[in-house]
Design a protein around this motif. Sequence first.
Motif, PDB file in Angstrom:
ATOM      1  N   ASP A 177       0.843  -1.204   0.000  1.00 16.82           N
ATOM      2  CA  ASP A 177       0.000   0.000   0.000  1.00 16.82           C
ATOM      3  C   ASP A 177       0.876   1.251   0.000  1.00 16.82           C
ATOM      4  N   ARG A 178       1.969   1.164   0.786  1.00 16.70           N
ATOM      5  CA  ARG A 178       2.886   2.307   0.898  1.00 16.70           C
ATOM      6  C   ARG A 178       3.377   2.759  -0.489  1.00 16.70           C
ATOM      7  N   GLN A 179       3.599   1.769  -1.384  1.00 16.88           N
ATOM      8  CA  GLN A 179       4.097   2.082  -2.726  1.00 16.88           C
ATOM      9  C   GLN A 179       3.038   2.803  -3.558  1.00 16.88           C
ATOM     10  N   ARG A 180       1.740   2.591  -3.210  1.00 18.28           N
ATOM     11  CA  ARG A 180       0.699   3.062  -4.127  1.00 18.28           C
ATOM     12  C   ARG A 180      -0.182   4.202  -3.611  1.00 18.28           C
ATOM     13  N   ILE A 181      -0.019   4.572  -2.345  1.00 14.38           N
ATOM     14  CA  ILE A 181      -0.995   5.534  -1.794  1.00 14.38           C
ATOM     15  C   ILE A 181      -0.919   6.922  -2.447  1.00 14.38           C
ATOM     16  N   PHE A 182       0.167   7.204  -3.174  1.00  9.32           N
ATOM     17  CA  PHE A 182       0.251   8.534  -3.816  1.00  9.32           C
ATOM     18  C   PHE A 182      -0.390   8.529  -5.207  1.00  9.32           C
ATOM     19  N   GLU A 183      -0.874   7.355  -5.647  1.00  8.26           N
ATOM     20  CA  GLU A 183      -1.576   7.297  -6.940  1.00  8.26           C
ATOM     21  C   GLU A 183      -2.990   7.837  -6.741  1.00  8.26           C
ATOM     22  N   PRO A 184      -3.512   8.603  -7.727  1.00 11.51           N
ATOM     23  CA  PRO A 184      -4.868   9.130  -7.560  1.00 11.51           C
ATOM     24  C   PRO A 184      -5.880   7.996  -7.393  1.00 11.51           C
ATOM     25  N   PHE A 185      -6.776   8.142  -6.476  1.00 11.75           N
ATOM     26  CA  PHE A 185      -7.893   7.235  -6.187  1.00 11.75           C
ATOM     27  C   PHE A 185      -7.500   5.928  -5.495  1.00 11.75           C
ATOM     28  N   TYR A 186      -6.220   5.747  -5.218  1.00  9.10           N
ATOM     29  CA  TYR A 186      -5.852   4.492  -4.553  1.00  9.10           C
ATOM     30  C   TYR A 186      -6.215   4.580  -3.065  1.00  9.10           C
ATOM     31  N   ARG A 187      -6.850   3.529  -2.581  1.00  8.04           N
ATOM     32  CA  ARG A 187      -7.169   3.447  -1.148  1.00  8.04           C
ATOM     33  C   ARG A 187      -6.796   2.042  -0.673  1.00  8.04           C
ATOM     34  N   ALA A 188      -6.131   1.979   0.464  1.00 10.01           N
ATOM     35  CA  ALA A 188      -5.731   0.661   0.982  1.00 10.01           C
ATOM     36  C   ALA A 188      -6.989  -0.081   1.444  1.00 10.01           C
ATOM     37  N   GLN A 189      -6.852  -1.405   1.457  1.00 13.36           N
ATOM     38  CA  GLN A 189      -8.003  -2.239   1.832  1.00 13.36           C
ATOM     39  C   GLN A 189      -8.523  -1.874   3.223  1.00 13.36           C
ATOM     40  N   ASN A 190      -7.556  -1.633   4.178  1.00 15.56           N
ATOM     41  CA  ASN A 190      -7.986  -1.371   5.554  1.00 15.56           C
ATOM     42  C   ASN A 190      -8.562   0.031   5.733  1.00 15.56           C
ATOM     43  N   ALA A 191      -8.543   0.852   4.644  1.00 15.74           N
ATOM     44  CA  ALA A 191      -9.072   2.221   4.773  1.00 15.74           C
ATOM     45  C   ALA A 191     -10.474   2.341   4.188  1.00 15.74           C
ATOM     46  N   LEU A 192     -10.959   1.227   3.608  1.00 18.83           N
ATOM     47  CA  LEU A 192     -12.237   1.333   2.889  1.00 18.83           C
ATOM     48  C   LEU A 192     -13.416   1.631   3.831  1.00 18.83           C
ATOM     49  N   GLY A 193     -13.281   1.285   5.088  1.00 18.39           N
ATOM     50  CA  GLY A 193     -14.348   1.569   6.041  1.00 18.39           C
ATOM     51  C   GLY A 193     -14.377   3.028   6.495  1.00 18.39           C
ATOM     52  N   TYR A 194     -13.376   3.818   6.062  1.00 18.02           N
ATOM     53  CA  TYR A 194     -13.321   5.232   6.449  1.00 18.02           C
ATOM     54  C   TYR A 194     -13.753   6.084   5.269  1.00 18.02           C
ATOM     55  N   GLU A 195     -14.213   7.278   5.562  1.00 18.81           N
ATOM     56  CA  GLU A 195     -14.606   8.170   4.470  1.00 18.81           C
ATOM     57  C   GLU A 195     -13.391   8.612   3.680  1.00 18.81           C
ATOM     58  N   GLY A 196     -13.607   8.848   2.408  1.00 20.45           N
ATOM     59  CA  GLY A 196     -12.479   9.347   1.608  1.00 20.45           C
ATOM     60  C   GLY A 196     -12.564   8.872   0.180  1.00 20.45           C
ATOM     61  N   PHE A 197     -11.778   9.515  -0.671  1.00 24.48           N
ATOM     62  CA  PHE A 197     -11.812   9.159  -2.094  1.00 24.48           C
ATOM     63  C   PHE A 197     -10.435   8.786  -2.648  1.00 24.48           C
ATOM     64  N   GLY A 198      -9.417   8.871  -1.825  1.00 29.62           N
ATOM     65  CA  GLY A 198      -8.064   8.518  -2.307  1.00 29.62           C
ATOM     66  C   GLY A 198      -7.459   9.584  -3.208  1.00 29.62           C
ATOM     67  N   ILE A 199      -7.846  10.835  -2.996  1.00 34.60           N
ATOM     68  CA  ILE A 199      -7.336  11.904  -3.872  1.00 34.60           C
ATOM     69  C   ILE A 199      -6.289  12.767  -3.154  1.00 34.60           C
ATOM     70  N   GLY A 200      -6.510  12.989  -1.855  1.00 34.70           N
ATOM     71  CA  GLY A 200      -5.687  13.939  -1.082  1.00 34.70           C
ATOM     72  C   GLY A 200      -4.189  13.738  -1.214  1.00 34.70           C
ATOM     73  N   LEU A 201      -3.728  12.497  -1.005  1.00 36.24           N
ATOM     74  CA  LEU A 201      -2.268  12.270  -1.004  1.00 36.24           C
ATOM     75  C   LEU A 201      -1.652  12.491  -2.383  1.00 36.24           C
ATOM     76  N   SER A 202      -2.405  12.154  -3.434  1.00 41.83           N
ATOM     77  CA  SER A 202      -1.830  12.352  -4.774  1.00 41.83           C
ATOM     78  C   SER A 202      -1.647  13.845  -5.035  1.00 41.83           C
TER      79      SER A 202
END
Length: 455
Positions: free
Chosen positions: A398-423
């Motif tokens: 996950d560490r390798q991919r969290i800066f990609e747009p829309f990527y969200r780790a499996q354990n984060a799916l229960g939290y709100e978010g779209f995977g955009i912020g870090l990118s």
Amino acid sequence: MTIRNRIALQFSLIVASILIIFSVLVYIVSATYRREEFYDRLKNKARTTVRFLTEVKEVDRELLKIIDHNTLTSLFEEKVLVFDAQNRLIYASVDDQVIHYQTALLNEVRNQKDVEIYSGQNELIGLLYRQNDRDFVVLASAYDQFGRSKLANLQLTLGWGLVAGIGITICLGIFFAGQSLQPISQINQQVSTITARNLQQRLDEGNRQDEIARLAMNFNDVLERLYQAFEQQRSFVSHASHELRTPLAALKSEIQLGLRRPLTVAEHEAVLQNLMSDTDRLIDLTNSLLFLARTLETSNQMPFLPVRIDDIVFTAKDELMDAKPTYRIEIDYKNIPDSETETIVKGNEELLKQVLLNLFDNACKYSDDHTAQVKISTDATQCQIIISDQGIGMTDADRQRIFEPFYRAQNALGYEGFGIGLSISAKLIDLHQGTLTVDSTPGMGSTFTVSLPHV
Ligand code: ADP
């Protein structure tokens, strides 16, 4: 005109000019040598004749004429005339021809002692010869048949040589220009087959050494960047539409549910509540997408000035606390650098605040205690902001991919978010010539480090 023809023409013009200059020089030098050699021969002839005439008293003039005509060195159309001090002709090597001479010429010879001129086609020399205090003027003229025919041959040889030389130069010029430009024609052909559909195609980089190979390599670099940008845009569009589709589908099914049968007021309220929360999510997502698009578009034009990073940390903290009062951001005040100048970096306050807001928000969001620890440190070259939490953490993959747009780790799916912020954050830090790194252990927590160079 094509480059090949232009190079061939320039090359041919240069070589042709050199050949012409060289040929003209050779001709002029040969003609000068011939004339000087012939004048020397005429002078020798004149001296020999006058010496015979004056030194050998008994010499028979008829015999002298016979000797004059029959020596090996006798010249074509040769005439030798000898005059005494009163300009009287005392000897002429030919009788059968009318001999023209001008008194002015004789006087000129007396003045200059040595005259070399042309008489029609023939060369003519005049010499003043002194013998026993008596002055004689000798005029000798002849046609340099041998020398002139040699010169004519040379002219012919040079002329044909020039024509052949220029012809060969043009052919070689066209051939070599074509040879050396062939790789460019190949590149041209290859480039013309590249379209938006096959941006993955690359040009042949040849020996990777010469200028053309380097051009191909640079072009391939540009293609690579274009391909990456295209891919990014493609994945962004597909992710964005996917993300939009999910809440829209949820909205639709809520509405269908509501329409299926008559509902009680409480059921109506529940449906409307669901519709409301789905619409909120949709608005949030649209805002995030809009923010991403705007940031990427405008971040290049934002002013970059010296800013104090500790001030931005405090502002971001205050803003987040106002929006989400349950979050806690613990700043390590003890270790904040003493001197104000130590925390100055060159950047844009608004953009850096967005980055910190995102990192603070994530740290609180992904940890049960909703707490983020923030540390500011500095050294000679850069300033660091370290944000840690004791939250859910993430795997190495996950560490390798969290800066990609829309990527969200499996354990984060229960939290709100779209995977955009870090990118967005990673791009903004990149724009500041800084780095954004992450260290994390699943279930233990994460540490994000922003490093920014000093002004
Ligand atoms: P979002 O938080 O909206 O999903 P981000 O781009 O901010 O989007 O983060 C991308 C992903 O990185 C998150 O979905 C999550 O998987 C992971 N992540 C980010 N910050 C943390 C954190 N502090 N702890 C654990 N995982 C994190």
